[in-house]
Design a protein around this motif. Structure first.
Motif, PDB file in Angstrom:
ATOM      1  N   UNK A  88       0.827  -1.211   0.000  1.00  0.00           N
ATOM      2  CA  UNK A  88       0.000   0.000   0.000  1.00  0.00           C
ATOM      3  C   UNK A  88       0.863   1.264   0.000  1.00  0.00           C
ATOM      4  N   UNK A  89       1.894   1.279   0.839  1.00  0.00           N
ATOM      5  CA  UNK A  89       2.779   2.446   0.894  1.00  0.00           C
ATOM      6  C   UNK A  89       3.568   2.619  -0.400  1.00  0.00           C
ATOM      7  N   UNK A  90       4.047   1.521  -0.964  1.00  0.00           N
ATOM      8  CA  UNK A  90       4.775   1.601  -2.222  1.00  0.00           C
ATOM      9  C   UNK A  90       3.890   2.189  -3.324  1.00  0.00           C
ATOM     10  N   UNK A  91       2.675   1.695  -3.454  1.00  0.00           N
ATOM     11  CA  UNK A  91       1.804   2.191  -4.515  1.00  0.00           C
ATOM     12  C   UNK A  91       1.404   3.651  -4.282  1.00  0.00           C
ATOM     13  N   UNK A  92       1.332   4.081  -3.027  1.00  0.00           N
ATOM     14  CA  UNK A  92       1.088   5.507  -2.752  1.00  0.00           C
ATOM     15  C   UNK A  92       2.239   6.354  -3.294  1.00  0.00           C
ATOM     16  N   UNK A  93       3.476   5.871  -3.128  1.00  0.00           N
ATOM     17  CA  UNK A  93       4.645   6.574  -3.665  1.00  0.00           C
ATOM     18  C   UNK A  93       4.616   6.541  -5.192  1.00  0.00           C
ATOM     19  N   UNK A  94       4.321   5.376  -5.747  1.00  0.00           N
ATOM     20  CA  UNK A  94       4.347   5.214  -7.203  1.00  0.00           C
ATOM     21  C   UNK A  94       3.304   6.065  -7.919  1.00  0.00           C
ATOM     22  N   UNK A  95       2.219   6.375  -7.242  1.00  0.00           N
ATOM     23  CA  UNK A  95       1.192   7.224  -7.862  1.00  0.00           C
ATOM     24  C   UNK A  95       1.752   8.585  -8.258  1.00  0.00           C
ATOM     25  N   UNK A  96       2.832   9.011  -7.621  1.00  0.00           N
ATOM     26  CA  UNK A  96       3.487  10.259  -7.998  1.00  0.00           C
ATOM     27  C   UNK A  96       4.384  10.119  -9.220  1.00  0.00           C
ATOM     28  N   UNK A  97       4.684   8.891  -9.596  1.00  0.00           N
ATOM     29  CA  UNK A  97       5.571   8.616 -10.726  1.00  0.00           C
ATOM     30  C   UNK A  97       4.839   8.173 -11.991  1.00  0.00           C
ATOM     31  N   UNK A  98       3.759   7.408 -11.817  1.00  0.00           N
ATOM     32  CA  UNK A  98       3.163   6.740 -12.967  1.00  0.00           C
ATOM     33  C   UNK A  98       1.662   6.544 -12.794  1.00  0.00           C
ATOM     34  N   UNK A  99       0.934   6.643 -13.892  1.00  0.00           N
ATOM     35  CA  UNK A  99      -0.495   6.331 -13.927  1.00  0.00           C
ATOM     36  C   UNK A  99      -0.608   4.918 -14.477  1.00  0.00           C
ATOM     37  N   UNK A 100      -1.130   4.000 -13.698  1.00  0.00           N
ATOM     38  CA  UNK A 100      -1.182   2.599 -14.086  1.00  0.00           C
ATOM     39  C   UNK A 100      -2.245   2.293 -15.130  1.00  0.00           C
ATOM     40  N   UNK A 101      -3.188   3.169 -15.312  1.00  0.00           N
ATOM     41  CA  UNK A 101      -4.290   2.919 -16.233  1.00  0.00           C
ATOM     42  C   UNK A 101      -3.794   2.808 -17.677  1.00  0.00           C
ATOM     43  N   UNK A 102      -3.975   1.639 -18.263  1.00  0.00           N
ATOM     44  CA  UNK A 102      -3.662   1.432 -19.663  1.00  0.00           C
ATOM     45  C   UNK A 102      -2.221   1.109 -19.999  1.00  0.00           C
ATOM     46  N   UNK A 103      -1.355   0.957 -19.005  1.00  0.00           N
ATOM     47  CA  UNK A 103       0.062   0.695 -19.296  1.00  0.00           C
ATOM     48  C   UNK A 103       0.355  -0.800 -19.386  1.00  0.00           C
ATOM     49  N   UNK A 104       1.585  -1.117 -19.817  1.00  0.00           N
ATOM     50  CA  UNK A 104       2.059  -2.498 -19.804  1.00  0.00           C
ATOM     51  C   UNK A 104       3.012  -2.663 -18.624  1.00  0.00           C
ATOM     52  N   UNK A 105       2.921  -3.810 -17.959  1.00  0.00           N
ATOM     53  CA  UNK A 105       3.732  -4.044 -16.762  1.00  0.00           C
ATOM     54  C   UNK A 105       4.319  -5.451 -16.779  1.00  0.00           C
ATOM     55  N   UNK A 106       5.447  -5.583 -16.113  1.00  0.00           N
ATOM     56  CA  UNK A 106       6.141  -6.857 -15.992  1.00  0.00           C
ATOM     57  C   UNK A 106       6.419  -7.110 -14.518  1.00  0.00           C
ATOM     58  N   UNK A 107       6.024  -8.289 -14.043  1.00  0.00           N
ATOM     59  CA  UNK A 107       6.252  -8.688 -12.659  1.00  0.00           C
ATOM     60  C   UNK A 107       7.204  -9.881 -12.673  1.00  0.00           C
TER      61      UNK A 107
END
Length: 176
Positions: free
Chosen positions: A30-49
């Motif tokens: 939860x804390x990581x994604x709060x930080x990441x929201x300042x860097x990137x909008x996840x809507x519609x992107x491609x991701x690799x896990x």
């Protein structure tokens, strides 16, 4: 394991007790994604896990609107669990791949807007993973790479390093 926010917010999945993988804690995620929201909008992107383990991050990325997520996990049971969770969500936004991450990186010919890697902390190749990701040019030009690691690793001198976050014993280094 639960999905924190997005389309599947609040969905829970029971991880079998026999699993060796440790999912990223809800607190750290939860804390990581709060930080990441300042860097990137996840809507519609491609991701690799990479080293996706239980699939916690992959499921979170799908829930947050990623158009396509590739989840790479070597363990047969963990891969099956991720596939089962995706089936329960009735989504085809994530492609679970059962395979070795290093082989995947060698053959990967596509770029991703967001890459997350959570290798076993004791993995001897762990310190080389950021360089492998950047050498293969799989991170899109404006992309973000998040690397989860133990407290004994320090990537602050890496030329693409942006910041470090620690939540309990979980450490994240962010690169772009």
């Amino acid at each position: 394991m639960r999905i924190i926010t997005g389309q599947y917010k609040g969905r829970h999945f029971d991880i079998p007790r026999s699993f060796k993988a440790r999912p990223t804690t809800d607190f750290a995620k939860e804390n990581l994604f709060n930080v990441l929201n300042g860097y990137i909008d996840f809507d519609g992107i491609t991701a690799l896990d990479l080293f996706s383990g239980t699939g916690s991050i992959s499921l979170e990325l799908v829930s947050r609107g990623c158009a396509r997520v590739v989840s790479v996990e070597a363990d047969r049971d963990h891969h099956a669990f991720i596939s089962q969770c995706l089936k329960k969500l009735d989504t085809d936004a994530c492609t679970p791949i059962r395979g070795d991450v290093f082989r995947f990186l060698k053959s990967c010919r596509q770029q991703f807007d967001f890459i997350f890697a959570d290798p076993p902390y004791a993995l001897k190749e762990l310190p080389q993973i950021p360089d492998l990701v950047f050498q293969k040019d799989i991170l899109a030009p404006e992309g973000i790479f998040v690397f989860e690691h133990g407290k004994d690793n320090d990537f602050s001198s890496h030329p693409r390093f942006v910041e470090h976050r620690a939540y309990g014993s979980v450490n994240f280094s962010i690169f772009c």
